[in-house]
Design a protein around this motif. Structure first.
Motif, PDB file in Angstrom:
ATOM      1  N   TYR A   1       3.708  62.560  53.226  1.00  0.00           N
ATOM      2  CA  TYR A   1       3.105  61.224  53.104  1.00  0.00           C
ATOM      3  C   TYR A   1       4.200  60.166  53.038  1.00  0.00           C
ATOM      4  CZ  TYR A   1       0.042  57.529  51.320  1.00  0.00           C
ATOM      5  OH  TYR A   1      -0.660  56.370  51.150  1.00  0.00           O
TER       6      TYR A   1
ATOM      7  N   LYS B   1       2.162  63.704  59.397  1.00  0.00           N
ATOM      8  CA  LYS B   1       0.776  64.106  59.150  1.00  0.00           C
ATOM      9  C   LYS B   1       0.546  65.604  59.289  1.00  0.00           C
ATOM     10  CE  LYS B   1      -1.819  59.887  60.030  1.00  0.00           C
ATOM     11  NZ  LYS B   1      -1.834  59.553  58.607  1.00  0.00           N
TER      12      LYS B   1
ATOM     13  N   THR C   1      -8.893  68.636  50.353  1.00  0.00           N
ATOM     14  CA  THR C   1      -8.536  68.058  49.059  1.00  0.00           C
ATOM     15  C   THR C   1      -7.344  67.107  49.180  1.00  0.00           C
ATOM     16  OG1 THR C   1      -9.408  69.944  47.838  1.00  0.00           O
ATOM     17  CG2 THR C   1      -7.741  68.619  46.715  1.00  0.00           C
TER      18      THR C   1
ATOM     19  N   ASN D   1      -6.407  65.473  51.800  1.00  0.00           N
ATOM     20  CA  ASN D   1      -6.827  64.258  52.504  1.00  0.00           C
ATOM     21  C   ASN D   1      -7.568  63.312  51.564  1.00  0.00           C
ATOM     22  OD1 ASN D   1      -5.665  65.251  54.777  1.00  0.00           O
ATOM     23  ND2 ASN D   1      -7.575  65.754  55.825  1.00  0.00           N
ATOM     24  N   LEU D   2      -8.401  63.884  50.711  1.00  0.00           N
ATOM     25  CA  LEU D   2      -9.121  63.052  49.745  1.00  0.00           C
ATOM     26  C   LEU D   2      -8.166  62.478  48.702  1.00  0.00           C
ATOM     27  CD1 LEU D   2     -12.266  65.301  49.224  1.00  0.00           C
ATOM     28  CD2 LEU D   2     -12.244  63.004  50.223  1.00  0.00           C
ATOM     29  N   ALA D   3      -7.231  63.312  48.264  1.00  0.00           N
ATOM     30  CA  ALA D   3      -6.321  62.885  47.202  1.00  0.00           C
ATOM     31  C   ALA D   3      -5.437  61.731  47.645  1.00  0.00           C
ATOM     32  CB  ALA D   3      -5.450  64.060  46.761  1.00  0.00           C
ATOM     33  N   MET D   4      -5.048  61.744  48.930  1.00  0.00           N
ATOM     34  CA  MET D   4      -4.075  60.743  49.386  1.00  0.00           C
ATOM     35  C   MET D   4      -4.673  59.787  50.408  1.00  0.00           C
ATOM     36  SD  MET D   4      -0.633  63.083  49.501  1.00  0.00           S
ATOM     37  CE  MET D   4      -0.529  64.534  48.437  1.00  0.00           C
ATOM     38  N   ASP D   5      -5.986  59.908  50.643  1.00  0.00           N
ATOM     39  CA  ASP D   5      -6.665  59.089  51.642  1.00  0.00           C
ATOM     40  C   ASP D   5      -5.872  59.115  52.958  1.00  0.00           C
ATOM     41  OD1 ASP D   5      -8.537  57.497  52.803  1.00  0.00           O
ATOM     42  OD2 ASP D   5      -7.770  55.622  51.983  1.00  0.00           O
ATOM     43  N   ASN D   6      -5.664  60.330  53.422  1.00  0.00           N
ATOM     44  CA  ASN D   6      -4.826  60.527  54.597  1.00  0.00           C
ATOM     45  C   ASN D   6      -5.521  61.529  55.523  1.00  0.00           C
ATOM     46  OD1 ASN D   6      -2.612  60.193  56.233  1.00  0.00           O
ATOM     47  ND2 ASN D   6      -1.145  61.090  54.831  1.00  0.00           N
ATOM     48  N   GLN D   7      -4.942  61.744  56.681  1.00  0.00           N
ATOM     49  CA  GLN D   7      -5.521  62.700  57.644  1.00  0.00           C
ATOM     50  C   GLN D   7      -4.487  63.768  57.969  1.00  0.00           C
ATOM     51  OE1 GLN D   7      -8.719  62.832  58.663  1.00  0.00           O
ATOM     52  NE2 GLN D   7      -9.044  61.184  57.177  1.00  0.00           N
TER      53      GLN D   7
END
Ligand code: ZN
Length: 224
Positions: free
Chosen positions: A115, A120, A148, A150-156
């Motif tokens: 990140y 990515k 998880t 992706n949700l934790a870091m608002d990433n893809q």
């Protein structure tokens, strides 16, 4: 597979057969490949130096991250020299080479670093086909961890597991297809006793590696 030639990947890299094959796999798929090696009280610190040497050979930037906290959380034979290593899998339990939470922590550390660096794609050499029963090598765990993170870091993030459905014989075949069979055979360190290449021959890692190699060589010989 999708074309990732414009994107970068971070490989969880130990310098063993599996992650070295993954490193070269990633170099074919991605624009830039980076190697991340964890220190966590391994029996042999030369594992890290060997990983660095292979990354240099592959002209891949190499980073080391101290994850030694893992060793202090739960006793197991990989991180505690006083625990004698299980040679097989005890009935109804995991072999004591199992380090609880290891891959979840490693993926979390790797994703955090990725990140920060704008990467990515994560690549890990876990396999469900030849595994020792470790729950954090299963495909369902990897998918769950991916969601998880992706949700934790608002990433893809995309976690790639090129070995997931390959047994050891098929991992040797992949190395051959990537034209790195000799590098993987001669330069990697898989042995729990810290002996390069063919290893000690009797620890669980050596037995699995050598069995797969013999199977692959028998198959390849028949096709020449
Ligand atoms: Zn060995």
């Amino acid at each position: 597979m999708k074309d990732y030639q414009e994107q970068d990947a971070l490989v969880l890299f130990s310098g063993g057969q599996d992650s070295t094959t993954c490193l070269y796999w990633a170099k074919r798929q991605f624009r830039n490949t980076y190697a991340l090696c964890f220190i966590y009280g391994q029996r042999h610190s030369q594992e890290v130096e060997n990983a660095r040497r292979i990354a240099d050979m592959a002209r891949t930037p190499f980073q080391v991250l101290d994850a030694g906290i893992i060793s202090r959380l739960a006793p197991n034979s990989l991180t505690d020299f006083s625990v004698e290593m299980d040679e097989g899998k005890p009935a109804g339990s995991y072999p004591n080479t199992f380090v609880p939470g290891r891959n979840l922590l490693f993926l979390t550390f790797a994703a955090t670093l990725a990140y920060a660096q704008g990467v990515k794609h994560l690549v890990t050499g876990v396999s469900e086909a030849d595994y020792s029963g470790y729950p954090d090598c299963r495909d369902t765990f990897i998918r769950s961890a991916n969601a998880t993170l992706n949700l934790a870091m608002d990433n893809q993030f995309v976690i790639h597991t090129p070995l997931m459905w390959r047994n050891k014989k098929e991992v040797w075949r992949l190395a051959d297809e990537l034209d790195v069979f000799d590098i993987v055979k001669n330069e990697t360190l898989t042995c729990y006793n810290g002996i390069l290449a063919e290893g000690c021959g009797h620890c669980p890692a050596c037995r699995l590696r050598n069995k797969g190699l013999q199977e692959y060589l028998a198959e390849r010989g028949n096709n020449l």
